[in-house]
Write a protein that holds these residues in place. Sequence first.
Motif, mmCIF file in Angstrom:
data_model
loop_
_atom_site.group_PDB
_atom_site.id
_atom_site.type_symbol
_atom_site.label_atom_id
_atom_site.label_comp_id
_atom_site.label_asym_id
_atom_site.label_seq_id
_atom_site.Cartn_x
_atom_site.Cartn_y
_atom_site.Cartn_z
ATOM 1 N N GLU A 89 7.669 86.951 24.382
ATOM 2 C CA GLU A 89 8.231 87.005 23.485
ATOM 3 C C GLU A 89 7.767 85.977 22.065
ATOM 4 O O GLU A 89 7.658 86.182 20.905
ATOM 5 C CB GLU A 89 9.919 86.968 23.522
ATOM 6 N N ASP A 90 7.685 84.867 22.699
ATOM 7 C CA ASP A 90 7.102 83.735 21.736
ATOM 8 C C ASP A 90 5.594 84.085 21.138
ATOM 9 O O ASP A 90 5.321 83.872 20.176
ATOM 10 C CB ASP A 90 6.898 82.329 22.372
ATOM 11 N N ASP A 134 5.964 86.751 18.712
ATOM 12 C CA ASP A 134 6.572 85.934 17.377
ATOM 13 C C ASP A 134 5.107 85.435 16.749
ATOM 14 O O ASP A 134 5.225 85.606 15.305
ATOM 15 C CB ASP A 134 7.507 84.959 17.493
ATOM 16 N N GLU A 169 3.103 88.235 15.168
ATOM 17 C CA GLU A 169 3.762 88.948 14.020
ATOM 18 C C GLU A 169 3.592 87.841 12.626
ATOM 19 O O GLU A 169 3.513 88.294 11.656
ATOM 20 C CB GLU A 169 4.933 89.420 14.379
ATOM 21 N N GLN A 170 3.682 86.803 13.021
ATOM 22 C CA GLN A 170 3.933 85.733 11.856
ATOM 23 C C GLN A 170 2.462 85.577 11.406
ATOM 24 O O GLN A 170 2.216 85.480 10.258
ATOM 25 C CB GLN A 170 4.454 84.245 12.408
#
Length: 204
Positions: free
Chosen positions: A6-7, A10, A13-14
């Motif tokens: 999940e990190d 993230d 996507e960032q």
Amino acid sequence: MKNTDEDLVDQIEQSVRERDWKSLLLLLQEQSVQISNSRKLINWAKPDYQSLKTLGDTLIDLKVSDILSIGSGCGLLEWILMQICPEINITGIEVDENWWTSSYSLGPFIPTVYKTPIDTNFSLGTCLFFCYFNNYEAFRDYIEMFAGRLVVVVGPATTSGRHACPMPTEDVQFVPLSKDWRLVKSIEFKSKLDLANVYCRDAS
């Protein structure tokens, strides 16, 4: 460095939101990065700047501006290629709209239309792009319906322990479709795990 699934999602996507493709390339080249997991397919290839720049420059030299990426998935590699070579425009083609627009998938990061081979508007692109495609029958359908002259196949090197269909290292999977096709450029990625082959159809 964060390393949970999940990190990682993230961070990807960032980076895309911030158009920070340089940091994204570094992230994807980290040996600890899990390039796929059971929930979200992130990216099979491990791209690097010079390989993608060489690929982009090759396509620009061949007068390519609009590309259709078949089975594009989240389109992450294609998105990075467009950041490096903004002269290139890539549209993704996918079949399963429900999956790629669900919360279980990552992206898509490029404009994507949802069509089967027979419904695809091939006039949208002068080049077909296959990245870790894995359906030879569908590949044949796209090639046979495509009237353009350029195709890119990105996939694993024979020593990578990975598989795609077609494999970029096996011209025998491509050339029998038409003897008019020839390999014009082969690019080995820095990781030595991936190749990008550019094929051109000779004018009849």
